[in-house]
Design an enzyme around this catalytic site. Structure first.
Site, PDB file in Angstrom:
ATOM      1  N   HIS A 227      -3.743  -0.051   0.196  1.00 29.33           N
ATOM      2  CA  HIS A 227      -3.680   0.301   1.634  1.00 29.33           C
ATOM      3  C   HIS A 227      -5.110   1.307   1.677  1.00 29.33           C
ATOM      4  CE1 HIS A 227      -0.133  -1.300   3.150  1.00 29.33           C
ATOM      5  NE2 HIS A 227       0.595  -0.755   1.914  1.00 29.33           N
TER       6      HIS A 227
ATOM      7  N   GLU B 104      -1.730  -5.317  -1.990  1.00 28.55           N
ATOM      8  CA  GLU B 104      -1.295  -4.527  -1.071  1.00 28.55           C
ATOM      9  C   GLU B 104      -1.838  -3.171  -1.365  1.00 28.55           C
ATOM     10  OE1 GLU B 104       3.005  -4.181  -1.169  1.00 28.55           O
ATOM     11  OE2 GLU B 104       3.159  -2.882   0.667  1.00 28.55           O
TER      12      GLU B 104
ATOM     13  N   PHE C 133       3.541  10.344   6.083  1.00 28.12           N
ATOM     14  CA  PHE C 133       3.461   9.868   4.715  1.00 28.12           C
ATOM     15  C   PHE C 133       1.873  10.045   4.245  1.00 28.12           C
ATOM     16  CE2 PHE C 133       7.614   7.521   5.385  1.00 28.12           C
ATOM     17  CZ  PHE C 133       8.365   8.494   5.469  1.00 28.12           C
TER      18      PHE C 133
ATOM     19  N   ASP D 265       0.554  -1.212  -4.026  1.00 24.68           N
ATOM     20  CA  ASP D 265       0.788  -0.232  -2.844  1.00 24.68           C
ATOM     21  C   ASP D 265       0.120   0.723  -2.922  1.00 24.68           C
ATOM     22  OD1 ASP D 265       2.135   0.101  -0.445  1.00 24.68           O
ATOM     23  OD2 ASP D 265       3.946   0.462  -1.228  1.00 24.68           O
TER      24      ASP D 265
ATOM     25  N   HIS E  74       4.656  -6.528   6.564  1.00 27.48           N
ATOM     26  CA  HIS E  74       4.994  -5.190   5.788  1.00 27.48           C
ATOM     27  C   HIS E  74       5.973  -4.576   6.601  1.00 27.48           C
ATOM     28  CE1 HIS E  74       3.883  -1.188   4.391  1.00 27.48           C
ATOM     29  NE2 HIS E  74       3.294  -1.748   3.160  1.00 27.48           N
TER      30      HIS E  74
HETATM   31  C1  GRE Z   1       4.303   1.314   1.794  1.00 24.81           C
HETATM   32  O1  GRE Z   1       2.975   1.107   2.317  1.00 24.81           O
HETATM   33  O2  GRE Z   1       5.064   0.589   1.421  1.00 24.81           O
HETATM   34  C2  GRE Z   1       4.466   2.746   1.619  1.00 24.81           C
HETATM   35  C3  GRE Z   1       3.864   3.728   2.796  1.00 24.81           C
HETATM   36  C4  GRE Z   1       4.208   4.995   2.526  1.00 24.81           C
HETATM   37  C5  GRE Z   1       5.143   5.644   1.671  1.00 24.81           C
HETATM   38  C6  GRE Z   1       5.460   4.645   0.640  1.00 24.81           C
HETATM   39  C7  GRE Z   1       5.371   3.579   0.661  1.00 24.81           C
HETATM   40  O3  GRE Z   1       3.070   3.173   3.342  1.00 24.81           O
HETATM   41  O4  GRE Z   1       6.030   2.431  -0.099  1.00 24.81           O
HETATM   42 ZN    ZN Z   2       2.529  -1.138   1.547  1.00 30.29          ZN
END
Ligand code: GRE
Ligand code: ZN
Length: 327
Positions: free
Chosen positions: A10, A8, A34, A287, A164
């Site tokens: 990103h 996972e 974020f 993550d 997700h």
């Molecule tokens: C996630 O992809 O799970 C994630 C975000 C941004 C902040 C925290 C987080 O995309 O866990």
């Molecule tokens: Zn994630």
């Protein structure tokens, strides 16, 4: 030394960030902010040396890349189709440039349900090993019949679906996630609680809709140790009777769901997961870049597995089998 696959991890591309930022207010996703915290933007954009250096520092051999939330699902159908294709092409180029270090999950235009199965198939041909979706696109829930072709295609092509978390709907936010300061409201609606309840609800709805009765080979991945669902199976099982399902909810969880850590390396969560599902369904993920466990913390966590076989399954074997990753 054990092979480590993280599933996972990103990334983002600037055309997509621009499109998401320029969306009209009713389509804008506040959780986009974020991606701008700390050094997340440069880390998300890097599909080369910087990311590989971070993986090396953590001891990660292979990262399965996936766009960061909200993917393309908040965009208009035309933009979603165009930018999903662009994302899948870009991810394929990154995998092609670093075939021993990267694989990718595809991005699908969920706001254009009629175009989803075709893009899944195109992305699978590009080599993408699965896909990442969210529980809802606009007003359309993932268990809507409009996505039936998509799930049929996933089952037929052996493409696992990573479900997700995403920002809950405006109505849910207004009802349950407001009344503090804006930053607290958003945190409550997202990583502090709401995201996870939203993803668990979407997973439960897929089960109740009979998705896995129609597609017994379909496999769904849930992050964050199963997004609350693993803690609620005793209660959720009673839904099966009411909904007329042939099997209890927990049975579907044990046959159609894989669970990933999303950087939460907590041995108590591991023990719980092993008490409700099996070791062949647990998969490592960080993550990235939202969590970045230190190599020593990863090594320490791995010691909590009951056997070397289970440790190896979690570290790479289960991911390799589920996604067909041939190392
Ligand atoms: C996630 O992809 O799970 C994630 C975000 C941004 C902040 C925290 C987080 O995309 O866990
Ligand atoms: Zn994630």
């Amino acid at each position: 030394i054990m092979t480590l696959i993280a599933i996972e991890e990103h990334w983002i591309m600037s055309e997509l960030t621009a499109a998401l930022r320029n969306a009209p207010p009713e389509r804008r996703d506040d959780s986009l902010a974020f991606n701008d915290l700390g050094d997340h933007q440069p880390r998300l954009r890097d599909l080369g040396a910087g990311r590989i250096a971070a993986m090396d520092a953590q001891g990660i051999d292979v990262a399965v890349l996936a766009l960061t939330p909200p993917g393309t699902q908040t965009l208009t159908p035309d933009d979603a189709v165009r930018l999903s294709r662009a994302a899948n092409d870009r991810a394929a180029a990154a995998v092609g440039a670093h075939p021993t270090r990267f694989r990718a999950l595809s991005t699908l235009p969920m706001s254009a349900p009629g175009a989803v199965a075709a893009e899944l198939e195109r992305a699978a041909d590009l080599g993408h090993v699965g896909t990442m979706v969210y529980g809802r696109a606009g007003d359309l829930l993932l268990d809507d019949p409009a996505y039936e072709d998509f799930f049929a295609a996933c089952a037929r092509l052996g493409q696992p679906v990573f479900l997700h978390p995403q920002l809950p709907s405006r109505a849910v936010r207004d009802a349950s996630y407001r009344g503090f300061d804006p930053t607290t409201d958003l945190a409550l609606a997202t990583f502090g609680w709401g995201w996870h309840l939203d993803a668990a609800t979407a997973a439960l709805r897929l089960i109740l809709r009979g998705t896995f009765d129609r597609h017994p080979d379909l496999q769904v991945v849930l992050g964050h140790w199963g997004e609350m669902l693993l803690f609620w199976l005793d209660r959720a099982d009673s839904l099966s009777r009411v909904a007329g399902l042939p099997r209890p909810v927990s049975d579907y969880v044990r046959s159609n769901f894989h669970i990933t850590t999303s950087g939460m390396l907590n041995p108590a969560l591991l023990r719980h997961a092993l008490s409700v599902t099996t070791a062949d369904r647990l998969i490592f993920s960080t993550d990235y870049p939202f969590q970045h466990p230190h190599r020593d913390d990863i090594t320490a966590f791995l010691q909590h597995f009951p056997s070397a076989e289970d440790r190896a399954r979690f570290s790479s074997g289960n991911a390799a089998t589920l996604f067909g990753i041939d190392l």
